[in-house]
Design an enzyme around this catalytic site. Structure first.
Site, PDB file in Angstrom:
ATOM      1  N   LYS A  85      -7.315  11.370  -5.366  1.00 48.41           N
ATOM      2  CA  LYS A  85      -6.321  11.636  -6.412  1.00 48.41           C
ATOM      3  C   LYS A  85      -6.942  12.040  -7.751  1.00 48.41           C
ATOM      4  CE  LYS A  85      -2.687   8.756  -4.422  1.00 48.41           C
ATOM      5  NZ  LYS A  85      -1.724   7.664  -4.632  1.00 48.41           N
ATOM      6  N   ASP A 121       3.727   8.811  -8.123  1.00 49.25           N
ATOM      7  CA  ASP A 121       3.642   7.400  -7.709  1.00 49.25           C
ATOM      8  C   ASP A 121       4.409   6.494  -8.679  1.00 49.25           C
ATOM      9  OD1 ASP A 121       2.171   7.756  -5.386  1.00 49.25           O
ATOM     10  OD2 ASP A 121       0.238   7.552  -6.389  1.00 49.25           O
TER      11      ASP A 121
HETATM   12  P1  NDP Z   1      -8.175   1.655  -5.118  1.00 49.99           P
HETATM   13  O1  NDP Z   1      -9.252   1.635  -4.115  1.00 49.99           O
HETATM   14  O2  NDP Z   1      -8.178   2.675  -6.207  1.00 49.99           O
HETATM   15  O3  NDP Z   1      -8.112   0.205  -5.838  1.00 49.99           O
HETATM   16  C1  NDP Z   1      -8.188  -0.959  -5.066  1.00 49.99           C
HETATM   17  C2  NDP Z   1      -7.916  -2.162  -5.952  1.00 49.99           C
HETATM   18  O4  NDP Z   1      -7.853  -3.328  -5.108  1.00 49.99           O
HETATM   19  C3  NDP Z   1      -9.011  -2.440  -6.989  1.00 49.99           C
HETATM   20  O5  NDP Z   1      -8.419  -2.947  -8.156  1.00 49.99           O
HETATM   21  C4  NDP Z   1      -9.862  -3.509  -6.288  1.00 49.99           C
HETATM   22  O6  NDP Z   1     -10.570  -4.328  -7.176  1.00 49.99           O
HETATM   23  C5  NDP Z   1      -8.778  -4.303  -5.607  1.00 49.99           C
HETATM   24  N1  NDP Z   1      -9.252  -5.103  -4.463  1.00 49.99           N
HETATM   25  C6  NDP Z   1      -9.666  -4.652  -3.261  1.00 49.99           C
HETATM   26  N2  NDP Z   1      -9.973  -5.683  -2.459  1.00 49.99           N
HETATM   27  C7  NDP Z   1      -9.742  -6.811  -3.179  1.00 49.99           C
HETATM   28  C8  NDP Z   1      -9.874  -8.197  -2.897  1.00 49.99           C
HETATM   29  N3  NDP Z   1     -10.309  -8.635  -1.721  1.00 49.99           N
HETATM   30  N4  NDP Z   1      -9.532  -9.085  -3.857  1.00 49.99           N
HETATM   31  C9  NDP Z   1      -9.077  -8.657  -5.060  1.00 49.99           C
HETATM   32  N5  NDP Z   1      -8.954  -7.360  -5.385  1.00 49.99           N
HETATM   33  C10 NDP Z   1      -9.281  -6.446  -4.444  1.00 49.99           C
HETATM   34  O7  NDP Z   1      -6.809   1.733  -4.278  1.00 49.99           O
HETATM   35  P2  NDP Z   1      -5.380   2.239  -4.778  1.00 49.99           P
HETATM   36  O8  NDP Z   1      -5.196   1.758  -6.167  1.00 49.99           O
HETATM   37  O9  NDP Z   1      -5.207   3.679  -4.520  1.00 49.99           O
HETATM   38  O10 NDP Z   1      -4.398   1.473  -3.766  1.00 49.99           O
HETATM   39  C11 NDP Z   1      -4.114   0.086  -3.938  1.00 49.99           C
HETATM   40  C12 NDP Z   1      -2.966  -0.305  -2.993  1.00 49.99           C
HETATM   41  O11 NDP Z   1      -1.775   0.396  -3.345  1.00 49.99           O
HETATM   42  C13 NDP Z   1      -3.229   0.018  -1.522  1.00 49.99           C
HETATM   43  O12 NDP Z   1      -2.757  -1.069  -0.740  1.00 49.99           O
HETATM   44  C14 NDP Z   1      -2.407   1.251  -1.287  1.00 49.99           C
HETATM   45  O13 NDP Z   1      -1.994   1.346   0.064  1.00 49.99           O
HETATM   46  C15 NDP Z   1      -1.220   0.990  -2.193  1.00 49.99           C
HETATM   47  N6  NDP Z   1      -0.523   2.227  -2.598  1.00 49.99           N
HETATM   48  C16 NDP Z   1       0.790   2.352  -2.249  1.00 49.99           C
HETATM   49  C17 NDP Z   1       1.502   3.465  -2.604  1.00 49.99           C
HETATM   50  C18 NDP Z   1       2.933   3.560  -2.221  1.00 49.99           C
HETATM   51  O14 NDP Z   1       3.538   4.643  -2.348  1.00 49.99           O
HETATM   52  N7  NDP Z   1       3.548   2.484  -1.759  1.00 49.99           N
HETATM   53  C19 NDP Z   1       0.899   4.578  -3.367  1.00 49.99           C
HETATM   54  C20 NDP Z   1      -0.502   4.339  -3.700  1.00 49.99           C
HETATM   55  C21 NDP Z   1      -1.164   3.210  -3.305  1.00 49.99           C
HETATM   56  P3  NDP Z   1     -12.042  -3.911  -7.702  1.00 49.99           P
HETATM   57  O15 NDP Z   1     -11.823  -3.002  -8.875  1.00 49.99           O
HETATM   58  O16 NDP Z   1     -12.639  -5.211  -8.069  1.00 49.99           O
HETATM   59  O17 NDP Z   1     -12.755  -3.244  -6.554  1.00 49.99           O
END
Ligand code: NDP
Length: 298
Positions: A85, A121
């Protein structure tokens, strides 16, 4: 020979190839299980449009090349998903203000100078919360878990929708700080450490924008963050939403919702950009709910 017959014979009979249907696709990695092709085909059937919609796997750094090949095949619109993105926004010739603020795009539309980037989004999240679930977001005290791409879109959209305060908590605190700096509203937006969650008081809305559920990981969350009529929203859906929604129910949330509605609403906003008509989302959402392994809990 009569004049009319001569005229008829001199006219070549044209056998034009029918124009192929316009081509759309979702680009991501992985992308094979994306629901976008099915959603857009349902929208097309509902609005009587003919289109082709593919899922195209692209490695990070390869989007520009993939889009050039797509365009050469007649591609006119693309949805962009993880992890492309931010790259989509960078390579776009022009972008909407919201996509620029968020720093990421999930919709590209072919224009004369290249691609126009937009981000639906945020609108998808607000449409699901405020329209489908009739939540009045104004003045609400909101906790956002996560600081990745989805959290960026959620933060800007929730603030635009008029929430009162936004607390951002992320596993890696520096990323939460960077998001807060990007927003630049220190009176309304605060970052806190995960280990201090039990000192933040109660919230009206808690949005899980982490991807922890995809690994079936349960977040460590105190029940003290659940307010009297708290809504808990997981942006993920299906099995990935199960751990957070189970926690929310057990902790006493009034509503526990998954992100399937947001997914369908952001797709409807993409469809509106490309086709000038916003499809009805209820039937598609019901169909998805009937087929996915886990469902939202209300
Ligand atoms: P990113 O990879 O950009 O971000 C992931 C985030 O999750 C980071 O803040 C990361 O923290 C955190 N994270 C991952 N694992 C853990 C853990 N075990 N404990 C705590 N924090 C954790 O992903 P996106 O932001 O693109 O997506 C996030 C979610 O949103 C996904 O589940 C995705 O499917 C969903 N989504 C849904 C959409 C919809 O239309 N419904 C649209 C877009 C996304 P850190 O910075 O510390 O790594």
């Amino acid at each position: 020979m009569s004049e009319s017959r001569m005229l008829f014979e001199e006219q070549p009979v044209l056998h034009e190839d029918p124009q192929p249907d316009p081509l759309y696709a979702v680009f991501g990695q992985p992308v094979a299980h994306s629901l976008s092709p099915m959603i857009h085909q349902r929208f097309a059937a509902q609005t009587r449009k003919s289109l082709r919609y593919e899922a195209i796997e692209v490695v990070p750094g390869g989007l520009a090349e993939a889009l050039a090949a797509f365009s050469a095949r007649g591609g006119v619109g693309a949805n962009i998903t993880l992890p492309l993105k931010a790259e989509a926004l960078r390579i776009a010739a022009e972008a909407s203000d919201f996509a620029k603020r968020v720093g990421a795009a999930n919709v590209l539309s072919r224009i004369a100078s290249g691609w126009r980037a937009e981000n639906t989004d945020g609108k998808g999240l607000i449409a699901d919360l405020a329209e489908r679930h009739r939540l009045d977001l104004r003045g609400r005290r909101v906790l956002l878990l996560g600081a990745g791409g989805a959290a960026h879109a959620a933060a800007f959209a929730l603030l635009d929708a008029g929430i009162g305060e936004l607390y951002i908590v992320n596993r890696t605190p520096e990323r939460a700080d960077r998001l807060a700096d990007r927003i630049g509203e220190p009176d309304r937006v605060h970052t806190r450490y995960w280990q201090d969650l039990d000192r933040l008081g109660a919230f009206d809305l808690i949005v899980n924008a982490t991807s922890a559920g995809h690994a079936q990981q349960t977040l460590a969350l105190p029940s003290s963050i659940i307010g009297a009529r708290c809504v808990c929203y997981d942006m993920s859906y299906s099995l990935a939403a199960v751990p957070f929604l189970a926690w929310a129910r057990a902790a006493g949330a009034q509503l526990a919702l998954d992100g399937l509605g947001m997914l369908v609403e952001q797709a409807a906003e993409s469809f509106l950009i490309w086709h000038g008509v916003r499809p009805d989302t209820e039937d598609v959402l019901a169909e998805l709910r009937a087929h996915l392994p886990a469902q939202a809990v209300e």
